[in-house]
Design an enzyme around this catalytic site. Sequence first.
Site, PDB file in Angstrom:
ATOM      1  N   GLN A 160      24.409 -12.909   9.146  1.00  0.00           N
ATOM      2  CA  GLN A 160      24.943 -11.558   9.340  1.00  0.00           C
ATOM      3  C   GLN A 160      23.994 -10.525   8.702  1.00  0.00           C
ATOM      4  O   GLN A 160      23.993  -9.359   9.069  1.00  0.00           O
ATOM      5  CB  GLN A 160      26.337 -11.469   8.705  1.00  0.00           C
ATOM      6  CG  GLN A 160      27.019 -10.146   8.870  1.00  0.00           C
ATOM      7  CD  GLN A 160      28.499 -10.227   8.523  1.00  0.00           C
ATOM      8  OE1 GLN A 160      29.284 -10.783   9.276  1.00  0.00           O
ATOM      9  NE2 GLN A 160      28.882  -9.699   7.379  1.00  0.00           N
ATOM     10  N   ASN A 173      29.833 -17.251  17.030  1.00  0.00           N
ATOM     11  CA  ASN A 173      28.434 -17.609  16.746  1.00  0.00           C
ATOM     12  C   ASN A 173      27.532 -17.423  17.963  1.00  0.00           C
ATOM     13  O   ASN A 173      26.424 -16.897  17.847  1.00  0.00           O
ATOM     14  CB  ASN A 173      28.353 -19.049  16.230  1.00  0.00           C
ATOM     15  CG  ASN A 173      29.106 -19.222  14.929  1.00  0.00           C
ATOM     16  OD1 ASN A 173      29.554 -18.233  14.335  1.00  0.00           O
ATOM     17  ND2 ASN A 173      29.251 -20.458  14.478  1.00  0.00           N
ATOM     18  N   LYS A 228      21.250  -7.985  10.525  1.00  0.00           N
ATOM     19  CA  LYS A 228      21.487  -6.749  11.286  1.00  0.00           C
ATOM     20  C   LYS A 228      20.975  -5.483  10.615  1.00  0.00           C
ATOM     21  O   LYS A 228      20.215  -4.728  11.216  1.00  0.00           O
ATOM     22  CB  LYS A 228      22.962  -6.630  11.631  1.00  0.00           C
ATOM     23  CG  LYS A 228      23.299  -7.669  12.654  1.00  0.00           C
ATOM     24  CD  LYS A 228      24.690  -7.700  13.112  1.00  0.00           C
ATOM     25  CE  LYS A 228      24.906  -9.060  13.742  1.00  0.00           C
ATOM     26  NZ  LYS A 228      24.673 -10.191  12.802  1.00  0.00           N
ATOM     27  N   LYS A 259       0.008  26.192  -0.867  1.00  0.00           N
ATOM     28  CA  LYS A 259       0.012  24.840  -0.308  1.00  0.00           C
ATOM     29  C   LYS A 259       0.539  24.747   1.109  1.00  0.00           C
ATOM     30  O   LYS A 259       1.471  25.430   1.503  1.00  0.00           O
ATOM     31  CB  LYS A 259       0.858  23.926  -1.201  1.00  0.00           C
ATOM     32  CG  LYS A 259       0.231  23.689  -2.550  1.00  0.00           C
ATOM     33  CD  LYS A 259      -0.849  22.643  -2.465  1.00  0.00           C
ATOM     34  CE  LYS A 259      -0.226  21.295  -2.725  1.00  0.00           C
ATOM     35  NZ  LYS A 259      -1.217  20.244  -2.657  1.00  0.00           N
ATOM     36  N   THR A 288     -17.819   3.852   8.089  1.00  0.00           N
ATOM     37  CA  THR A 288     -17.475   2.507   7.606  1.00  0.00           C
ATOM     38  C   THR A 288     -17.454   2.635   6.086  1.00  0.00           C
ATOM     39  O   THR A 288     -18.225   3.428   5.520  1.00  0.00           O
ATOM     40  CB  THR A 288     -18.506   1.431   8.019  1.00  0.00           C
ATOM     41  OG1 THR A 288     -19.766   1.740   7.427  1.00  0.00           O
ATOM     42  CG2 THR A 288     -18.678   1.354   9.534  1.00  0.00           C
ATOM     43  N   HIS A 289     -16.575   1.921   5.438  1.00  0.00           N
ATOM     44  CA  HIS A 289     -16.386   2.046   3.977  1.00  0.00           C
ATOM     45  C   HIS A 289     -16.061   3.479   3.569  1.00  0.00           C
ATOM     46  O   HIS A 289     -16.338   3.879   2.439  1.00  0.00           O
ATOM     47  CB  HIS A 289     -17.641   1.579   3.212  1.00  0.00           C
ATOM     48  CG  HIS A 289     -18.195   0.283   3.690  1.00  0.00           C
ATOM     49  ND1 HIS A 289     -17.832  -0.939   3.174  1.00  0.00           N
ATOM     50  CD2 HIS A 289     -19.082   0.018   4.689  1.00  0.00           C
ATOM     51  CE1 HIS A 289     -18.472  -1.902   3.815  1.00  0.00           C
ATOM     52  NE2 HIS A 289     -19.238  -1.349   4.742  1.00  0.00           N
ATOM     53  N   SER A 338       4.910  24.264  -0.898  1.00  0.00           N
ATOM     54  CA  SER A 338       5.242  23.796  -2.242  1.00  0.00           C
ATOM     55  C   SER A 338       6.187  24.789  -2.885  1.00  0.00           C
ATOM     56  O   SER A 338       6.090  25.996  -2.646  1.00  0.00           O
ATOM     57  CB  SER A 338       3.964  23.679  -3.067  1.00  0.00           C
ATOM     58  OG  SER A 338       4.259  23.756  -4.443  1.00  0.00           O
ATOM     59  N   GLU A 372       2.656  11.880   5.718  1.00  0.00           N
ATOM     60  CA  GLU A 372       2.878  11.089   4.496  1.00  0.00           C
ATOM     61  C   GLU A 372       4.166  10.284   4.577  1.00  0.00           C
ATOM     62  O   GLU A 372       4.231   9.125   4.154  1.00  0.00           O
ATOM     63  CB  GLU A 372       2.938  12.013   3.275  1.00  0.00           C
ATOM     64  CG  GLU A 372       1.587  12.628   2.933  1.00  0.00           C
ATOM     65  CD  GLU A 372       1.743  13.753   1.918  1.00  0.00           C
ATOM     66  OE1 GLU A 372       2.390  13.545   0.890  1.00  0.00           O
ATOM     67  OE2 GLU A 372       1.218  14.848   2.175  1.00  0.00           O
TER      68      GLU A 372
END
Length: 459
Positions: free
Chosen positions: A322, A110, A325, A283, A155-156, A277, A290
């Site tokens: 335990q 322990n 971990k 693509k 902003t926003h 892609s 991501e």
Amino acid sequence: MAKLWGGRFQKSTDKKVDDFNSSIRFDKRMYKQDIKGSVAHATMLGKQHIIPEEDSKKIVAELNRIYDDIENGKIEFEIDAEDIHMNIEKILIERIGDAGKRLHTGRSRNDQVALDIRMYLMDETAEIEEMLLHLLTVLTDLSSQHTETIMPGYTHLQKAQPVTFAHHLMAYFEMFKRDIMRLKDCRKRTNVMPLGSGALAGTTYPLDREFVADLLGFDSVTLNSLDGVSDRDFVIELASCLSLIMMHLSRFCEELILWSSHEFSFVEMDDAFSTGSSIMPQKKNPDVAELIRGKTGRVYGHLIGLLTTMKGIPLAYNKDMQEDKEPIFDTIDTVKLCLPVFCDMIATMTVKKDNMLKGSKGGFTNATDVADYLVKKGLPFREAHAVVGRMVFYSIEHDKALDDLTMDEFKEFSDIIEDDIYTAISMETCVNDRKVTGGPAKEIVEKAIKKAKEFIHQQ
Ligand code: ARG
């Protein structure tokens, strides 16, 4: 196989229980810390004459050999020996007999596991700090190249006021700098030596705990044996620090993903950091960004998992612990996987300065500066705000930017406007007149970069 703790048992453990109970699959990665801890414990036992000094020496020498053998792939751990602690002890006993059997005097698994995990986390934290420092260097290098690269600030997610790309990058510098400081702070509470707590109630042997702490480079020893074996706050704190790092990476990735879109086109990831892609030939996807954003969820999950595991555990040690971990190991692995690839991705991306500048010109990002211009000519700010509001409305109707308005049009709104309005509201002036500490002006950001480099140097 006989268990090291098998004395009071009449039956051997069910095979399923062996598999179920065993943690060697994942705690074997702490072999280095386990051996270091045992070397220190054995050395102290010898010094205190708790075990014969020659046994202590034999133990230390053999532990070092075991360490080399593990490093060289010569050792196969056994599921039946449960965990890294008993695997190593078992090998030791097989190799040196009675002397090996004296190692566990005055110690319990322990306090041993509490020691190992503290040492392991401190070692890993140091590596993560190095990676963060590298990221800070990448950020300051990139920033130095872009103190004049004007881009819209939001902003926003609506265009707000122009800033520079350097200023934007240096915002992330501040975040990752705090992350380093948080890791250092977390380390202070991890850097406490629990051996001597025993199973839960300390021990009758005259252990020299401070000596062990010194040998292992700990700052101090734990002050309550029950807490010594049952505290996992430092694991949760680290998971929380690492979650914040992931949150910062994820926000940055979110921006890079947006900026890589056709609609923004502010940056383009290098081919080496993008993917295509299988169906759409055109693509080029920002998969790396991501995936980092995605992995953030898994790290948060581990933090919540750890908190939940600990919430109902009575003092002192319980086997539930335990379960600390795998989540913390996976959290560490994930952060260590993300940081280097993120650094290289941003270091190699193309910054499309022209698109950034173009972007900053739309959306009336200099409206505040028109108002400030009027204020400097004597108008109270609230009135100036209203005047410019009307100008913006007019400009939208006539599909113009504010700096496209003619002097006659300006005069319609306020007769205190003069020719100097055009320089006063240019993107360059908007940015470079914001000289307040922490502002986007070139000279201020240059100062910030200088300070940033000093910070990196001091670490
Ligand atoms: N493998 C255990 C853990 O990771 C070590 C401590 C076991 N102690 C015990 N009394 N069963 O927590």
